[in-house]
Design a protein around this motif. Structure first.
Motif, PDB file in Angstrom:
ATOM      1  N   ASP A   1       0.837  -1.207   0.000  1.00 48.54           N
ATOM      2  CA  ASP A   1       0.000   0.000   0.000  1.00 48.54           C
ATOM      3  C   ASP A   1       0.872   1.257   0.000  1.00 48.54           C
ATOM      4  O   ASP A   1       0.582   2.230  -0.696  1.00 48.54           O
ATOM      5  N   GLU A   2       1.928   1.234   0.799  1.00 50.86           N
ATOM      6  CA  GLU A   2       2.831   2.378   0.864  1.00 50.86           C
ATOM      7  C   GLU A   2       3.447   2.630  -0.509  1.00 50.86           C
ATOM      8  O   GLU A   2       3.494   3.766  -0.986  1.00 50.86           O
ATOM      9  N   LEU A   3       3.890   1.563  -1.143  1.00 57.32           N
ATOM     10  CA  LEU A   3       4.495   1.684  -2.462  1.00 57.32           C
ATOM     11  C   LEU A   3       3.482   2.162  -3.500  1.00 57.32           C
ATOM     12  O   LEU A   3       3.771   3.060  -4.309  1.00 57.32           O
ATOM     13  N   LEU A   4       2.266   1.590  -3.454  1.00 55.74           N
ATOM     14  CA  LEU A   4       1.223   2.009  -4.394  1.00 55.74           C
ATOM     15  C   LEU A   4       0.847   3.476  -4.185  1.00 55.74           C
ATOM     16  O   LEU A   4       0.584   4.210  -5.141  1.00 55.74           O
ATOM     17  N   THR A   5       0.830   3.910  -2.945  1.00 58.16           N
ATOM     18  CA  THR A   5       0.514   5.314  -2.645  1.00 58.16           C
ATOM     19  C   THR A   5       1.580   6.229  -3.237  1.00 58.16           C
ATOM     20  O   THR A   5       1.263   7.256  -3.853  1.00 58.16           O
ATOM     21  N   ARG A   6       2.844   5.840  -3.065  1.00 55.66           N
ATOM     22  CA  ARG A   6       3.921   6.665  -3.634  1.00 55.66           C
ATOM     23  C   ARG A   6       3.855   6.698  -5.167  1.00 55.66           C
ATOM     24  O   ARG A   6       4.050   7.742  -5.783  1.00 55.66           O
ATOM     25  N   ILE A   7       3.566   5.552  -5.765  1.00 57.35           N
ATOM     26  CA  ILE A   7       3.440   5.498  -7.228  1.00 57.35           C
ATOM     27  C   ILE A   7       2.282   6.379  -7.686  1.00 57.35           C
ATOM     28  O   ILE A   7       2.401   7.145  -8.646  1.00 57.35           O
ATOM     29  N   ALA A   8       1.132   6.274  -6.971  1.00 57.26           N
ATOM     30  CA  ALA A   8      -0.044   7.078  -7.331  1.00 57.26           C
ATOM     31  C   ALA A   8       0.266   8.569  -7.210  1.00 57.26           C
ATOM     32  O   ALA A   8      -0.149   9.369  -8.061  1.00 57.26           O
TER      33      ALA A   8
END
Length: 168
Positions: free
Chosen positions: A133-140
């Protein structure tokens, strides 16, 4: 802002204090009389629930067999049914129940440890998902997208009853 936040089930916190239930845990120990009665019952059960006791009962019953034989068929049938089988089978059945009880305790403990391992793995999966989730948030964020937040109640984890059925 996290995409998802895991809410631990209240039973998990309560389960940490638990251990597998054994048959001996179910005996009353709230007073000296109950402790004494429990100890006497356990000693008698251990003695009568042994194959040595079954052998002793069989030998004891054989003392009256000659009289039953002299008295005829009806007396032999009565001796077998009322004396030998009842006394000897009592001990043998108790031995079987003791073995089954020990096996049930062992299965319960194995199930307890399996459930604990499963909960641990679930916790690891939640950590893995949080990292994703942390990684997806940064990508988003880099793409200029807003992640969809999850409506969460983090207080539920600590304030909820450990018994979900009690709150219904």
């Amino acid at each position: 802002m996290a995409i998802y936040q895991h809410i631990r089930h209240p039973r998990i916190a309560a389960r940490r204090a638990d251990r597998p239930v054994k048959v001996a845990d179910l005996f009353r120990r709230d007073s000296a009389v109950n402790r004494f009665n429990t100890k006497v019952a356990l000693v008698i059960t251990a003695a009568v629930g042994s194959m040595w006791c079954a052998y002793a009962f069989a030998l004891f019953d054989l003392i009256s067999l000659p009289d039953a034989i002299r008295a005829g068929t009806a007396a032999i049938v009565s001796w077998v049914a009322q004396t030998f089988l009842q006394l000897v089978l009592l001990s043998i059945i108790m031995v079987g129940q003791n073995v089954q009880g020990a096996a049930a305790d062992k299965r319960a403990e194995a199930t307890f440890h399996d459930a604990s391992a499963t909960l641990h793995v679930g916790h690891l999966v939640q950590g893995h998902l949080a990292a994703q989730d942390e990684l997806l948030t940064r990508i988003a964020e880099k793409l200029g997208l807003d992640p969809v937040p999850v409506i969460d109640n983090p207080g539920l984890d600590e304030t909820a009853s450990p018994d979900p059925e009690a709150s219904q």
